[in-house]
Design an enzyme around this catalytic site. Structure first.
Site, PDB file in Angstrom:
ATOM      1  N   TYR A 245      41.424  35.498  19.544  1.00  0.00           N
ATOM      2  CA  TYR A 245      40.972  34.173  19.096  1.00  0.00           C
ATOM      3  C   TYR A 245      39.707  34.336  18.268  1.00  0.00           C
ATOM      4  O   TYR A 245      39.600  35.274  17.481  1.00  0.00           O
ATOM      5  CB  TYR A 245      40.788  33.238  20.299  1.00  0.00           C
ATOM      6  CG  TYR A 245      41.982  33.272  21.233  1.00  0.00           C
ATOM      7  CD1 TYR A 245      43.245  32.927  20.772  1.00  0.00           C
ATOM      8  CD2 TYR A 245      41.851  33.683  22.553  1.00  0.00           C
ATOM      9  CE1 TYR A 245      44.351  32.982  21.613  1.00  0.00           C
ATOM     10  CE2 TYR A 245      42.963  33.722  23.397  1.00  0.00           C
ATOM     11  CZ  TYR A 245      44.204  33.379  22.918  1.00  0.00           C
ATOM     12  OH  TYR A 245      45.283  33.438  23.741  1.00  0.00           O
ATOM     13  N   VAL A 263      46.816  32.863  26.787  1.00  0.00           N
ATOM     14  CA  VAL A 263      46.188  31.871  27.664  1.00  0.00           C
ATOM     15  C   VAL A 263      46.736  31.901  29.095  1.00  0.00           C
ATOM     16  O   VAL A 263      46.225  31.213  29.968  1.00  0.00           O
ATOM     17  CB  VAL A 263      46.269  30.423  27.112  1.00  0.00           C
ATOM     18  CG1 VAL A 263      45.438  30.277  25.856  1.00  0.00           C
ATOM     19  CG2 VAL A 263      47.705  29.998  26.876  1.00  0.00           C
TER      20      VAL A 263
END
Ligand code: GLU
Length: 309
Positions: A245, A263
């Site tokens: 990210y 995630v």
């Protein structure tokens, strides 16, 4: 490792003793409601070395949702088929933005920064839909081959949960389609993307599946080449610069290995020529990376003195 050197298992145990006393920071992702049902204290880690040594701790053999780590596998498949043609529709620069950001895509005319953010993975999904008549089956075949396990599959509950709440991903595909960078119907692209994110693997399967990226594109247990050495090198470069990210810089700074997080709390990373490692702990830091997972890997590369730098 032999002689006086510690085994990876010994290093694992030392590192674990340190990290288990860290404050319990971070939160489990629940924007996909089904992910929020996972117990926050799970922790597993597995390392597979190219010379056959392995190390395992905790929930290393429990399945979890690999989520965005799947982007590495779909990219590898598409890179093998389409080669440099991919770069007409997706870039190779870190985004510096969250994984599901829409803003950059608007002012960069629907061309995602790289294949490891959501927008980029959606374009890669569109490529795969062009090539494979049965893309889901082709993807499962690929994963089962890499992981050396015919049981690797997706979790239908996670799939449905993402599909129901996938508003931002739907926005990304629609925006890219408006720029002409998506060729298939929006629903088909989303369907395949949610499927890939809903794949479940154990740390053991994930580390095994990453070994070809540590081995210049060749699956060690079968000798089959899945990527040319040059493409494997590029994939590792993308993981290093874009795999975490908007925290790829931190990960590189602290851990120093190419890798990808998801995630679901998983991180898979490689030390080219040596090993692949997968760690799972669902509590995420503010940037969406596994808090304990990152800590564990930082200490692993520090204690072994083995990172790419
Ligand atoms: N399926 C998740 C999403 O698209 C993946 C996110 C991630 O793991 O980075 O929101």
């Amino acid at each position: 490792m032999t002689g006086m050197k510690k085994t990876y298992q010994e290093v694992f145990e030392e590192v674990y003793e340190e990290v288990e006393y860290l404050p319990k920071q971070g939160t489990v992702a629940d924007y996909i409601p089904e992910l929020g049902t996972v117990s926050e204290n799970r922790f597993g880690v597995y390392l597979a070395s190219l010379d056959g040594e392995y190390a395992a701790l905790g929930d290393a053999y429990e399945k979890f949702s690999i989520q965005s780590i799947s982007k590495v596998f779909t990219f590898a498949m598409a890179f093998d088929v389409f080669g440099g043609d991919l770069w007409m529709r997706v870039g190779v620069e870190p985004s510096g933005d969250p994984f599901n950001s829409l803003a950059q895509l608007e002012y960069e005319n629907g061309i995602p920064r790289n294949p490891l953010i959501n927008a980029g993975a959606l374009v890669i999904a569109d490529f795969l839909l062009s090539h494979f008549e049965h893309p889901r089956e082709a993807f499962l075949r690929f994963l089962r081959k890499l992981g050396n396990n015919p049981d690797i599959d997706y979790n239908p509950k996670v799939f449905e949960s993402e599909k129901t709440f996938g508003y931002r991903n739907a926005a990304l595909v629609n925006l890219m389609k408006s720029f002409g960078n998506i060729t298939h119907p929006v629903a088909e692209v989303l369907d395949f993307y949610f499927f890939q994110c809903a794949i479940e693997m154990t740390c053991q399967e994930l580390a095994t599946s990453f070994l070809p990226f540590a081995n210049h594109g060749v699956i060690p247990h079968s000798g089959e080449r899945i990527l040319t050495a040059s493409r494997a090198k590029r994939l590792n470069a993308l993981m290093l610069t874009c795999g975490f990210y908007d925290e790829a810089g931190q990960f590189s700074f602290k851990v120093g290995l190419p890798g990808k997080s998801g995630v679901g709390g998983g991180i898979a990373a490689v030390h080219p020529d040596y090993y692949a490692v997968a760690v799972w702990s669902p509590r995420l830091n503010k940037k969406g990376n596994s808090y304990l997972g990152m800590n564990f890997l930082e200490r692993l590369t520090t204690k072994t003195g083995m990172s790419i730098f």
